[in-house]
Design a protein around this motif. Structure first.
Motif, PDB file in Angstrom:
ATOM      1  N   ARG A 120     -27.401  35.691  47.423  1.00  0.00           N
ATOM      2  CA  ARG A 120     -26.851  34.932  46.297  1.00  0.00           C
ATOM      3  C   ARG A 120     -25.707  34.039  46.790  1.00  0.00           C
ATOM      4  N   GLN A 121     -24.868  34.611  47.639  1.00  0.00           N
ATOM      5  CA  GLN A 121     -23.727  33.847  48.149  1.00  0.00           C
ATOM      6  C   GLN A 121     -24.172  32.773  49.134  1.00  0.00           C
ATOM      7  N   ARG A 122     -25.216  33.076  49.917  1.00  0.00           N
ATOM      8  CA  ARG A 122     -25.724  32.041  50.833  1.00  0.00           C
ATOM      9  C   ARG A 122     -26.251  30.854  50.047  1.00  0.00           C
ATOM     10  N   ILE A 123     -26.937  31.135  48.945  1.00  0.00           N
ATOM     11  CA  ILE A 123     -27.440  30.048  48.088  1.00  0.00           C
ATOM     12  C   ILE A 123     -26.272  29.212  47.579  1.00  0.00           C
ATOM     13  N   GLN A 124     -25.222  29.882  47.108  1.00  0.00           N
ATOM     14  CA  GLN A 124     -24.057  29.163  46.587  1.00  0.00           C
ATOM     15  C   GLN A 124     -23.434  28.273  47.668  1.00  0.00           C
ATOM     16  N   ASP A 125     -23.262  28.831  48.861  1.00  0.00           N
ATOM     17  CA  ASP A 125     -22.619  28.086  49.950  1.00  0.00           C
ATOM     18  C   ASP A 125     -23.434  26.855  50.341  1.00  0.00           C
ATOM     19  N   VAL A 126     -24.752  27.055  50.498  1.00  0.00           N
ATOM     20  CA  VAL A 126     -25.628  25.959  50.908  1.00  0.00           C
ATOM     21  C   VAL A 126     -25.701  24.901  49.807  1.00  0.00           C
ATOM     22  N   ALA A 127     -25.752  25.346  48.556  1.00  0.00           N
ATOM     23  CA  ALA A 127     -25.783  24.398  47.438  1.00  0.00           C
ATOM     24  C   ALA A 127     -24.525  23.535  47.461  1.00  0.00           C
ATOM     25  N   LEU A 128     -23.368  24.152  47.657  1.00  0.00           N
ATOM     26  CA  LEU A 128     -22.109  23.381  47.702  1.00  0.00           C
ATOM     27  C   LEU A 128     -22.126  22.381  48.847  1.00  0.00           C
ATOM     28  N   GLU A 129     -22.652  22.810  50.004  1.00  0.00           N
ATOM     29  CA  GLU A 129     -22.744  21.892  51.153  1.00  0.00           C
ATOM     30  C   GLU A 129     -23.599  20.678  50.790  1.00  0.00           C
ATOM     31  N   LEU A 130     -24.757  20.936  50.194  1.00  0.00           N
ATOM     32  CA  LEU A 130     -25.658  19.837  49.823  1.00  0.00           C
ATOM     33  C   LEU A 130     -25.040  18.952  48.737  1.00  0.00           C
ATOM     34  N   PHE A 131     -24.407  19.575  47.757  1.00  0.00           N
ATOM     35  CA  PHE A 131     -23.758  18.777  46.709  1.00  0.00           C
ATOM     36  C   PHE A 131     -22.709  17.860  47.329  1.00  0.00           C
ATOM     37  N   ALA A 132     -21.974  18.384  48.320  1.00  0.00           N
ATOM     38  CA  ALA A 132     -20.922  17.588  48.968  1.00  0.00           C
ATOM     39  C   ALA A 132     -21.545  16.446  49.776  1.00  0.00           C
ATOM     40  N   GLU A 133     -22.675  16.728  50.434  1.00  0.00           N
ATOM     41  CA  GLU A 133     -23.300  15.713  51.294  1.00  0.00           C
ATOM     42  C   GLU A 133     -23.953  14.604  50.493  1.00  0.00           C
ATOM     43  N   GLN A 134     -24.741  14.977  49.462  1.00  0.00           N
ATOM     44  CA  GLN A 134     -25.559  13.950  48.826  1.00  0.00           C
ATOM     45  C   GLN A 134     -25.330  13.829  47.333  1.00  0.00           C
ATOM     46  N   GLY A 135     -24.354  14.586  46.821  1.00  0.00           N
ATOM     47  CA  GLY A 135     -24.062  14.494  45.393  1.00  0.00           C
ATOM     48  C   GLY A 135     -24.847  15.534  44.601  1.00  0.00           C
ATOM     49  N   TYR A 136     -24.245  16.006  43.554  1.00  0.00           N
ATOM     50  CA  TYR A 136     -24.833  17.051  42.713  1.00  0.00           C
ATOM     51  C   TYR A 136     -26.114  16.547  42.051  1.00  0.00           C
ATOM     52  N   GLU A 137     -26.033  15.340  41.462  1.00  0.00           N
ATOM     53  CA  GLU A 137     -27.179  14.794  40.721  1.00  0.00           C
ATOM     54  C   GLU A 137     -28.418  14.677  41.604  1.00  0.00           C
ATOM     55  N   LYS A 138     -28.186  14.271  42.868  1.00  0.00           N
ATOM     56  CA  LYS A 138     -29.326  13.952  43.745  1.00  0.00           C
ATOM     57  C   LYS A 138     -29.924  15.180  44.425  1.00  0.00           C
TER      58      LYS A 138
END
Length: 195
Positions: free
Chosen positions: A17-35
């Motif tokens: 669960r925490q790995r998902i959260q961490d990776v999601a935050l990384e991706l949101f930071a890289e390419q934006g939440y919407e995308k």
């Protein structure tokens, strides 16, 4: 910033669960939440979308859960602070623990800054305001004079400013965090000396 993030990653790595959260935050930071899509999060984690779905049905759920997890130490601190005497020692302890909690939640603060529309939609901002009021309540003496009250509130603002406005100052993240905490402690110390 790097240091604390790595520390959190190590602590949190064992837990899907925490790995998902961490990776999601990384991706949101890289390419934006919407995308960012759930599929991309699953791909980067190298899990099936079904495995991801078991933990989170939507991106919103990921953010809301992250917010709950990373702000839990603040909740705990407010609870603890309400039971303590309003003395200088308590306030120094509150600031030290709050500084650590903010530091651990740094990736989330970046998300908040970069995705304000999403924050409004998820009404996360509201729960954050409530927490801020709780922090104010445990650090300000209602019967202290006005200058002392302003100093105590300013100590909290100093820690927040450290999160957002001091990133580009030279110095290692840990040194900067120490310096910011020192200034916050100076403020509550002055408040208590009535100087």
């Amino acid at each position: 910033m790097g240091g604390t993030m790595d520390g959190i990653k190590r602590q949190r790595r064992g837990n899907t669960r925490q790995r998902i959260q961490d990776v999601a935050l990384e991706l949101f930071a890289e390419q934006g939440y919407e995308k960012t899509s759930l599929r991309e999060i699953a791909e980067r984690l190298d899990v099936t979308k079904a495995a991801l779905y078991y933990h989170f049905k939507t991106k919103e759920e990921i953010i809301v859960s992250l917010f709950a997890d990373l702000t839990q130490p603040m909740e705990d601190l407010i609870e603890w602070g309400r039971l303590q005497p309003h003395n200088l020692e308590t306030k120094r302890e509150i600031l030290g623990r709050y500084s650590q909690a903010l530091s651990d939640a740094a990736p989330l603060f970046r998300f908040m800054q970069e995705n304000q529309a999403t924050m409004r939609e998820l009404s996360i901002g509201e729960s954050f305001k409530t927490r801020m009021m709780g922090m104010r309540e445990i650090i300000v003496d209602p019967d202290a004079d006005l200058v002392a009250q302003v100093r105590c509130v300013s100590a909290l603002f100093t820690l927040h400013a450290g999160m957002f406005f001091l990133q580009d100052l030279s110095g290692r993240p840990e040194e900067k965090r120490e310096a910011v905490l020192q200034v916050a402690i100076d403020l509550v110390t002055q408040a208590h000396q009535g100087s």
